[in-house]
Design a protein around this motif. Structure first.
Motif, PDB file in Angstrom:
ATOM      1  N   ASN A 166       0.848  -1.201   0.000  1.00 34.07           N
ATOM      2  CA  ASN A 166       0.000   0.000   0.000  1.00 34.07           C
ATOM      3  C   ASN A 166       0.883   1.251   0.000  1.00 34.07           C
ATOM      4  N   ARG A 167       0.230   2.373  -0.068  1.00 28.76           N
ATOM      5  CA  ARG A 167       0.968   3.620  -0.224  1.00 28.76           C
ATOM      6  C   ARG A 167       1.928   3.873   0.933  1.00 28.76           C
ATOM      7  N   THR A 168       1.463   3.594   2.139  1.00 34.07           N
ATOM      8  CA  THR A 168       2.298   3.838   3.314  1.00 34.07           C
ATOM      9  C   THR A 168       3.579   3.013   3.249  1.00 34.07           C
ATOM     10  N   SER A 169       3.412   1.729   2.971  1.00 29.38           N
ATOM     11  CA  SER A 169       4.587   0.852   2.915  1.00 29.38           C
ATOM     12  C   SER A 169       5.497   1.252   1.759  1.00 29.38           C
ATOM     13  N   TYR A 170       4.895   1.703   0.682  1.00 26.17           N
ATOM     14  CA  TYR A 170       5.699   2.171  -0.450  1.00 26.17           C
ATOM     15  C   TYR A 170       6.569   3.352  -0.029  1.00 26.17           C
ATOM     16  N   THR A 171       5.946   4.322   0.604  1.00 28.89           N
ATOM     17  CA  THR A 171       6.672   5.526   0.999  1.00 28.89           C
ATOM     18  C   THR A 171       7.775   5.197   1.998  1.00 28.89           C
ATOM     19  N   ASP A 172       7.466   4.288   2.919  1.00 27.20           N
ATOM     20  CA  ASP A 172       8.424   3.950   3.975  1.00 27.20           C
ATOM     21  C   ASP A 172       9.396   2.842   3.563  1.00 27.20           C
ATOM     22  N   CYS A 173       9.219   2.292   2.365  1.00 28.02           N
ATOM     23  CA  CYS A 173      10.000   1.119   1.966  1.00 28.02           C
ATOM     24  C   CYS A 173       9.853   0.006   3.001  1.00 28.02           C
ATOM     25  N   SER A 174       8.635  -0.175   3.480  1.00 27.74           N
ATOM     26  CA  SER A 174       8.395  -1.203   4.485  1.00 27.74           C
ATOM     27  C   SER A 174       8.028  -2.524   3.818  1.00 27.74           C
ATOM     28  N   VAL A 175       8.755  -3.578   4.176  1.00 20.39           N
ATOM     29  CA  VAL A 175       8.521  -4.884   3.544  1.00 20.39           C
ATOM     30  C   VAL A 175       7.612  -5.777   4.395  1.00 20.39           C
ATOM     31  N   ALA A 176       7.105  -5.227   5.507  1.00 24.12           N
ATOM     32  CA  ALA A 176       6.256  -6.029   6.393  1.00 24.12           C
ATOM     33  C   ALA A 176       4.860  -6.196   5.810  1.00 24.12           C
ATOM     34  N   ASN A 177       4.361  -7.418   5.829  1.00 30.27           N
ATOM     35  CA  ASN A 177       2.984  -7.724   5.412  1.00 30.27           C
ATOM     36  C   ASN A 177       2.570  -7.107   4.085  1.00 30.27           C
ATOM     37  N   PRO A 178       3.285  -7.430   3.024  1.00 31.09           N
ATOM     38  CA  PRO A 178       2.855  -6.917   1.709  1.00 31.09           C
ATOM     39  C   PRO A 178       1.548  -7.570   1.276  1.00 31.09           C
ATOM     40  N   THR A 179       0.853  -6.911   0.379  1.00 34.15           N
ATOM     41  CA  THR A 179      -0.375  -7.498  -0.177  1.00 34.15           C
ATOM     42  C   THR A 179      -0.051  -8.772  -0.961  1.00 34.15           C
ATOM     43  N   PHE A 180       0.995  -8.691  -1.792  1.00 32.85           N
ATOM     44  CA  PHE A 180       1.495  -9.860  -2.511  1.00 32.85           C
ATOM     45  C   PHE A 180       3.003  -9.846  -2.436  1.00 32.85           C
TER      46      PHE A 180
END
Ligand code: NAG
Ligand code: NAG
Length: 183
Positions: free
Chosen positions: A66-80
């Protein structure tokens, strides 16, 4: 008459485009000082529902987030999450899709991609209501990722398919006009 319309519609639906992310280099950690090469690439292309992205990579992965994880480069719990080296991701809806690499440090180095997917022109023509514009879709804001050029010329690698698509689009449009006149 109706079968002709049907055939035209099917032809439009199958005229989807597969885009190879990153061209010959594939999906890989960017080198050099182009900070977001994938977004620059995306801004030069147009994506529609039914089109797909082809990711080719080595010792890497593709996360849909999602957008938040994209912005933060967060790899936790991706959609896919994909990591088999070759991934085809088909757009099943319009709106924004966010992709990042799952490899440590790669996203921060610019291996990230936002794709704005538009309603297929055929869907807009055949629907009685004006389709909601993807430009004003899901409430998320753009941060100047170069989307202005999304309306630019189509990419070289999809010219033929798009020509086929527009041929059938024209045919379909003609059919609809004729049907309208007959009713
Ligand atoms: C890109 O990086 C190279 C060396 O890393 C540097 O020489 C060059 O000036 C940079 N170009 C831009 C446009 O920043
Ligand atoms: C985005 O995804 C992360 C990870 O799954 C989750 O923790 C976060 O709540 C999500 N944010 C939104 C706005 O949905």
């Amino acid at each position: 008459m109706f079968s002709l319309v049907f055939i035209s519609t099917v032809a439009v639906a199958t005229a989807s485009v597969q885009f190879k992310v990153g061209g010959d280099k594939g999906w890989t950690k960017p080198i050099g000082n182009n900070s977001e090469p994938y977004n620059e690439w995306a801004s030069r292309n147009r994506f529609h529902v039914g089109d797909s992205l082809y990711f080719k990579y080595n010792i890497d992965s593709v996360l849909v987030v999602n957008r938040t994880s994209y912005t933060d480069c967060s790899v936790a719990n991706p959609t896919f999450k994909f990591k088999d080296g070759e991934t085809v991701f088909e757009f099943d809806r319009y709106g924004l899709f966010y992709f990042i690499s799952g490899e440590s440090g790669h996203c921060k180095a610019g291996q990230k991609l936002i794709v704005r997917v538009m309603v297929h022109p055929a869907a807009a023509i055949s629907s009685p209501q004006p389709a909601q514009s993807p430009m004003e879709d899901d409430g998320s804001n753009d941060n100047g990722d170069g989307w202005a050029s999304i309306w630019g010329p189509p990419p070289h690698n999809s010219t033929i398919k798009q020509t086929v698509a527009s041929y059938f689009m024209t045919a379909l449009g003609g059919m609809l006009v004729i049907m309208y006149l007959l009713m």
